[in-house]
Write an enzyme that holds these catalytic residues in place. Structure first.
Site, short mmCIF file in Angstrom:
data_model
loop_
_atom_site.label_atom_id
_atom_site.label_comp_id
_atom_site.label_asym_id
_atom_site.label_seq_id
_atom_site.Cartn_x
_atom_site.Cartn_y
_atom_site.Cartn_z
N ASN A 1 -15.05 43.77 -4.10
CA ASN A 1 -13.69 44.28 -4.30
C ASN A 1 -13.46 44.68 -5.75
OD1 ASN A 1 -13.85 41.43 -4.60
ND2 ASN A 1 -11.67 41.16 -4.28
N ASN B 1 -6.96 46.54 -9.32
CA ASN B 1 -6.37 47.44 -10.30
C ASN B 1 -5.03 46.88 -10.75
OD1 ASN B 1 -4.75 50.03 -11.14
ND2 ASN B 1 -6.88 50.63 -11.08
N ALA B 2 -4.67 47.16 -11.99
CA ALA B 2 -3.37 46.72 -12.51
C ALA B 2 -2.23 47.25 -11.64
CB ALA B 2 -3.20 47.15 -13.96
N GLU C 1 -15.51 45.68 1.56
CA GLU C 1 -16.05 46.44 2.68
C GLU C 1 -15.95 47.94 2.40
OE1 GLU C 1 -13.91 43.98 2.74
OE2 GLU C 1 -14.10 42.71 4.50
N CYS D 1 -9.60 46.90 6.55
CA CYS D 1 -11.07 47.00 6.56
C CYS D 1 -11.62 47.03 7.98
CB CYS D 1 -11.69 45.86 5.77
SG CYS D 1 -11.51 46.14 4.00
N1 THU Z 1 -10.39 41.54 0.10
C1 THU Z 1 -11.57 42.15 0.40
O1 THU Z 1 -12.30 42.61 -0.50
N2 THU Z 1 -11.93 42.24 1.70
C2 THU Z 1 -11.19 41.74 2.73
O2 THU Z 1 -11.47 42.04 3.87
C3 THU Z 1 -10.10 40.83 2.44
C4 THU Z 1 -9.48 41.02 1.10
C5 THU Z 1 -9.98 41.47 -1.30
C6 THU Z 1 -8.81 42.38 -1.63
C7 THU Z 1 -8.26 41.72 -2.86
O3 THU Z 1 -8.97 42.21 -3.98
C8 THU Z 1 -8.59 40.26 -2.67
O4 THU Z 1 -9.57 40.18 -1.65
C9 THU Z 1 -7.39 39.42 -2.26
O5 THU Z 1 -6.74 39.98 -1.18
#
Ligand code: THU
Length: 141
Positions: free
Chosen positions: A49, A52-53, A62, A96
């Site tokens: 993941n 961003n600000a 994903e 996702c």
């Molecule tokens: N996040 C993911 O990268 N994948 C998911 O399926 C669930 C959530 C990330 C998004 C955000 O950066 C952090 O987890 C908290 O929600």
């Protein structure tokens, strides 16, 4: 479930997801996530993941992995590995699930990892029943 790799390979894919997770940029949520995709041709892609600000602009792990896969010319996902922080399995968020569906089918396996072991395997069909997909858009009006 007929999984196209053995236990050692499965562990290796969890570890790759962990490596991706450890590159996450998650200074706002402190919730790093790593994702690995295996395609029908046996190719492997990973992503993390990227926050961003301007918070809504953050990208999930994903989505990052899907970008790498598409860039490489691959289109069909057979297996997804997801790992978050801590001792709890991290399931893909709703957005996702939809993004994965574009390149998957109901039988695509989603391996929920905790550290380097798979805690649970679910199918994308279980995670996203009655999915809306390309066929719905392309069907005659
Ligand atoms: N996040 C993911 O990268 N994948 C998911 O399926 C669930 C959530 C990330 C998004 C955000 O950066 C952090 O987890 C908290 O929600």
């Amino acid at each position: 479930m007929d999984i196209p790799f053995n236990d050692a390979e499965q562990k290796q894919l969890c570890r790759l997801a962990l490596e991706a997770r450890d590159q996450a940029y998650a200074p706002y949520s402190h919730h790093p996530v790593g994702a690995v995709l295996r395609t029908e041709n046996g190719q492997i892609f990973s992503g993390c993941n990227v926050e961003n600000a301007a918070h809504p602009l953050g990208q999930c792990a994903e989505a990052s992995a899907i970008g790498a896969m598409v860039r490489a010319g691959e289109r069909r996902i057979t297996d997804v590995f997801v790992v978050g922080p801590g001792p709890h399995a991290c399931t893909p968020c709703g957005g996702c699930r939809q993004k994965l569906w574009e390149f998957s089918d109901a039988n695509t396996r989603v391996h929920l990892c905790v550290d380097d072991r798979v805690e649970r395997i679910v199918t994308l069909g279980e995670l996203l029943p009655a999915a809306f997909g390309r066929a719905d858009v392309e069907r005659d009006p």
